[in-house]
Scaffold this motif. Sequence first.
Motif, short mmCIF file in Angstrom:
data_model
loop_
_atom_site.label_atom_id
_atom_site.label_comp_id
_atom_site.label_asym_id
_atom_site.label_seq_id
_atom_site.Cartn_x
_atom_site.Cartn_y
_atom_site.Cartn_z
N ILE A 320 -30.85 -25.04 -4.10
CA ILE A 320 -31.60 -25.98 -3.27
C ILE A 320 -32.24 -25.19 -2.14
O ILE A 320 -31.56 -24.57 -1.34
N SER A 321 -33.58 -25.20 -2.09
CA SER A 321 -34.28 -24.46 -1.04
C SER A 321 -35.06 -25.42 -0.16
O SER A 321 -35.83 -26.23 -0.66
N ASP A 322 -34.83 -25.33 1.13
CA ASP A 322 -35.63 -26.16 2.04
C ASP A 322 -36.36 -25.27 3.03
O ASP A 322 -36.09 -24.08 3.13
N GLN A 323 -37.30 -25.87 3.73
CA GLN A 323 -38.02 -25.15 4.79
C GLN A 323 -37.74 -25.85 6.11
O GLN A 323 -38.63 -26.24 6.84
N GLY A 324 -36.46 -26.03 6.38
CA GLY A 324 -36.05 -26.78 7.56
C GLY A 324 -35.74 -25.89 8.75
O GLY A 324 -35.07 -26.32 9.69
N GLY A 325 -36.17 -24.64 8.73
CA GLY A 325 -36.00 -23.80 9.90
C GLY A 325 -34.76 -22.93 9.90
O GLY A 325 -34.56 -22.13 10.80
N GLY A 326 -33.91 -23.07 8.89
CA GLY A 326 -32.74 -22.20 8.83
C GLY A 326 -31.64 -22.58 9.80
O GLY A 326 -31.73 -23.60 10.49
N ILE A 327 -30.63 -21.76 9.85
CA ILE A 327 -29.45 -22.04 10.67
C ILE A 327 -29.37 -20.99 11.78
O ILE A 327 -29.47 -19.79 11.50
N PRO A 328 -29.20 -21.42 13.02
CA PRO A 328 -29.09 -20.44 14.12
C PRO A 328 -27.93 -19.49 13.87
O PRO A 328 -26.89 -19.89 13.36
N ARG A 329 -28.12 -18.23 14.25
CA ARG A 329 -27.13 -17.25 13.82
C ARG A 329 -25.79 -17.41 14.54
O ARG A 329 -24.79 -16.88 14.07
N ASP A 330 -25.78 -18.12 15.66
CA ASP A 330 -24.47 -18.27 16.31
C ASP A 330 -23.60 -19.30 15.59
O ASP A 330 -22.41 -19.37 15.81
N ILE A 331 -24.21 -20.10 14.73
CA ILE A 331 -23.42 -21.10 13.99
C ILE A 331 -22.98 -20.56 12.64
O ILE A 331 -21.94 -20.95 12.12
N VAL A 332 -23.76 -19.62 12.10
CA VAL A 332 -23.49 -19.13 10.75
C VAL A 332 -22.02 -18.72 10.52
O VAL A 332 -21.44 -19.10 9.50
N PRO A 333 -21.37 -18.00 11.45
CA PRO A 333 -19.99 -17.59 11.16
C PRO A 333 -19.03 -18.77 11.00
O PRO A 333 -17.94 -18.61 10.46
N TYR A 334 -19.40 -19.94 11.52
CA TYR A 334 -18.46 -21.06 11.49
C TYR A 334 -18.80 -22.09 10.42
O TYR A 334 -18.16 -23.13 10.33
N LEU A 335 -19.81 -21.80 9.60
CA LEU A 335 -20.29 -22.80 8.65
C LEU A 335 -19.21 -23.32 7.72
O LEU A 335 -19.20 -24.48 7.36
N TRP A 336 -18.30 -22.44 7.31
CA TRP A 336 -17.33 -22.82 6.28
C TRP A 336 -16.00 -23.20 6.88
O TRP A 336 -15.01 -23.32 6.18
N SER A 337 -15.95 -23.36 8.18
CA SER A 337 -14.67 -23.61 8.82
C SER A 337 -14.51 -25.08 9.16
O SER A 337 -15.44 -25.75 9.57
N PHE A 338 -13.28 -25.57 8.99
CA PHE A 338 -13.01 -26.96 9.35
C PHE A 338 -12.72 -27.10 10.85
O PHE A 338 -12.93 -28.14 11.43
N ASN A 339 -12.18 -26.07 11.44
CA ASN A 339 -11.68 -26.28 12.80
C ASN A 339 -12.23 -25.32 13.84
O ASN A 339 -11.72 -25.26 14.94
N LYS A 340 -13.26 -24.57 13.48
CA LYS A 340 -13.84 -23.71 14.50
C LYS A 340 -15.32 -24.04 14.64
O LYS A 340 -15.88 -24.72 13.80
N GLY A 341 -15.91 -23.51 15.66
CA GLY A 341 -17.35 -23.71 15.78
C GLY A 341 -17.74 -24.31 17.10
O GLY A 341 -16.94 -24.94 17.78
N PRO A 342 -19.01 -24.11 17.46
CA PRO A 342 -19.47 -24.51 18.78
C PRO A 342 -19.72 -26.01 18.96
O PRO A 342 -19.85 -26.47 20.08
N LYS A 343 -19.78 -26.77 17.88
CA LYS A 343 -20.18 -28.17 18.04
C LYS A 343 -19.02 -29.13 17.86
O LYS A 343 -19.21 -30.27 17.47
N ASN A 344 -17.82 -28.67 18.18
CA ASN A 344 -16.65 -29.48 17.86
C ASN A 344 -16.61 -30.82 18.57
O ASN A 344 -16.14 -31.82 18.03
N ALA A 345 -17.07 -30.87 19.81
CA ALA A 345 -16.99 -32.12 20.57
C ALA A 345 -17.81 -33.21 19.89
O ALA A 345 -17.34 -34.34 19.68
N ALA A 346 -19.05 -32.84 19.50
CA ALA A 346 -19.90 -33.81 18.83
C ALA A 346 -19.32 -34.21 17.49
O ALA A 346 -19.36 -35.38 17.09
#
Lengths: 453, 454
Positions: A320-346
């Motif tokens: 599946i290829s989209d042209q939605g601008g990609g993922i910011p690199r500070d989020i990439v390391p947490y993409l596969w994690s259930f409990n880590k990442g910068p957007k936890n509050a939301a």
Amino acid sequence: MTLPLKLFQNQCEGSIIQYWFYKEQSGERTSASAKRCCKAARPSPWRPASILDDWVDRPIRPISLRQLFFFGRTLTEERLISSANYVRSELPTRLAHRLRDMQKLPYVVVTNPHLSTVYELYYKAFETLRRVPLIKTVEENDEYCKAISGTLKEHLAVIPNLVIGVLECQDLVQPHIMEDFINTMLRARISRRVIAEQHLALTETFDSPWHFPEKKSESEFVGEVLLRCNARDIVKQSGELAQQLSRKATNSDSAIPEIKISGHLEATFPYIQSHLEYIVGELLRNSILAVMEKNHGTCSKPPPIEVLICEAPQHVVIRISDQGGGIPRDIVPYLWSFNKGPKNAARLRNLEKVPAMAATVDELQTSSARQGASSNHALPEKRRDSSLSSLSSRPPNLRLGMGLPMSRVYAEYWAGSLQLHSLEGYGVDVFLQISKLGNQNEQINTRASIDAV
Amino acid sequence: MADLLSRGWRPVLRFRSERVRWYTSVASFPPAVPTWSHPPSSAQISDEEINRLAARPRRPVTLADLVKHGRPPLSPNALLSSANYTLALLPPRLAHRIQCLRNLPFIVVSNPHISQIYNNYLHSISTLLPYHKRHITTLQEEEQFTETMADLVHTHNNTIPILARGFLECRKYITPSEVTKFLEQHLRARIGTRLIAEQHIALHMASQPGSYEEKGVSPYIGVIDTALRPAEIIRNCDAFVSEICELKYGVRPSLILNGEVDAEFAHVPVHLEYIVTELLKNAYRATVESGNERKPVEITIAAAPNAPHTKLEALKSLLVSQDTSHDFSQEGLTEYCNTEGDAIPLNSAAQSITIRIRDQGGGIAPDILPNIWAFNFTTFSNNRTSNADNDNIDALNAISGSGGGNSSSIAGLGYGLPLGRAYAEYFGGGIAVESLYGFGTDVYLSLQGVGKIS
């Protein structure tokens, strides 16, 4: 907050004065989070560990997808009863293993209101299911099926509770422990639901008036397993559902990107349809949202989402290829994690809306949306409420941050894989690889090892 | 590799010719001891000295470090500081390579090819000895030092093919995984060492009177192009690769270039050129050989908006271990992160570029896929290395390499992908490959630039 209260109750049941004193004190300090989940604050009763010990000692008997559908192909009463007894002994054993897993977590984690809700649900299911006597007749089987489907329905809220609990506990234990825990829980949950739902489906087939115990045509379901799952149909159907939900959310038609499907459109494979729908739906939803967000404010037609289906001898890949601008690199390391990442509050805020929805508005929305989406093709409409339907059909802007890790758990469960590549500033490519099960012994082994968790 | 250095974008320095070949002096030993039988003992550097140098922390090199001396022409002071910076970095790195070579099995280092490389390193470190105990303070010394650097670069030109041949000959005595581990480390170390030396040479040349006056402001700082346009490099590489493709097969696949074709960033053009050439060769060959030459190869360039994540933060989160192939040591990394944070403009946001190369050449077979990153020296025969032109499978490689003199001997060894990845990862990028078997391959090349340079 609930932790010391519970400690107190268990240890000094006699000293009421102390207890009330403490309760008043703690009442003053009730925090927002405790209020939110006051229903779960009830302490769990003491239970003898020895019964659980017995069940934990029993080994899990894994089953493969191939076994699942060969079992159901020529369905006789004898086979149905033996399927029932397999499920009867398997479910409590597997629940016991998960309960023991939870018991080994730190006290402070299991007393988290959300996780303790899960714990209680599991314990209740375990206590009910372990007492079921040997099933000998079709009538007994029907009774048993009622019990299972009741439990299944009750457990619909497990995933959001589990994820919220893990998010809330992220500072209390080492991240990798929680990550392992939730992955094991989710995998095991899939395997339990698969065998339970498969048995329910078999029973339903057996009970239906036009059932004849003979070999079925290839295009049909055997229980929950769709023997000839067509990748293109699933993509199309899930895509339309996702587009429809996005349309509802934004009230505009022009901003929704088109979904183009190309490649080996005839590719089929046996799969559990709801699983594939969930994964593909989650991925397409991400893509649609990203494209809409990137395109927001411009009048131009949004760039299409391109889906490529590629069939090889041993597997099928959906890209599946989209042209939605990609993922910011500070989020990439947490993409596969259930409990880590910068957007936890939301994520936490959004997750809390899911349990309520799973029971009410959402199910209505689901069925109407589904009907709309599937009316165009002749896909079988026969389906049961699954925990996934409430997730698959939630409003697109309700971001839970667990779509990717959940999808990966589901993909890996059936010996597939999920990979993502971000072209930051341009778009995202996701590769879902599906193993064509049932034609290779080693894949059964892979499955078995995953199943054995 | 040699062709990378001799492309015409920067002035070529005259190399010193009177290189000392230590091992030739052993040749007269009776009775007929082969010249390569043992690494020579005539090196003018003591083991203690090497051990002492190898124990020094090896600091990482970032693009920001390489441009920190400013735009050429450099003032005499800046030039001297560049020379001293180079001088501080190189000896520990060379000494560490010598130690790693010494830790290989005796029978392997006795191989004439491997021992040639070993001797090259001994030679290079001994040429640096006169300098490393003091600073370079005069322009005359700097000039001499630059010549030493040129000699260093020249001496190690053909390291990879020679090593590959050596390990091939020794494949009975050393396991593929050991070789891959050694080569991974060695190649990365070599990238750093060469880049540091070449950077000083280029800065020196660009600062000589007469080299800059007529040209106006150049976007180059040494070997780094601060306004590098990936689209331009891709078009050049396409012209080159599709030419040899047409020569060999009679057809050339078409190329579609989309995304942000106007993107610019700061990076080392020769690195990008090498990587893109290798990736295009793979894509074109697969496209033509699968009979899909009418299906275009699609290249998409994505430019990330400036990200807040700095190189320094990325480095800080790194851990150097036995299994990771970095060319710096943990002590060097710690020292680097602790001392130079403010001196270098690392805190400005860095541009990053992702290039996706999509072909419809049938993808990579599942049984080959796990091996694409290995230096698969076990799969080719002696015959194939000595006579690469006759080998049909890698004919494209053989032809493409022949332009660069000796570099043809690396062609067809299957080094393209792992070496390309080593280059991409050196400054924090990477290469990822997704194969759609039966359809095509997607390759994702990501590169990290450097922040704004005044």
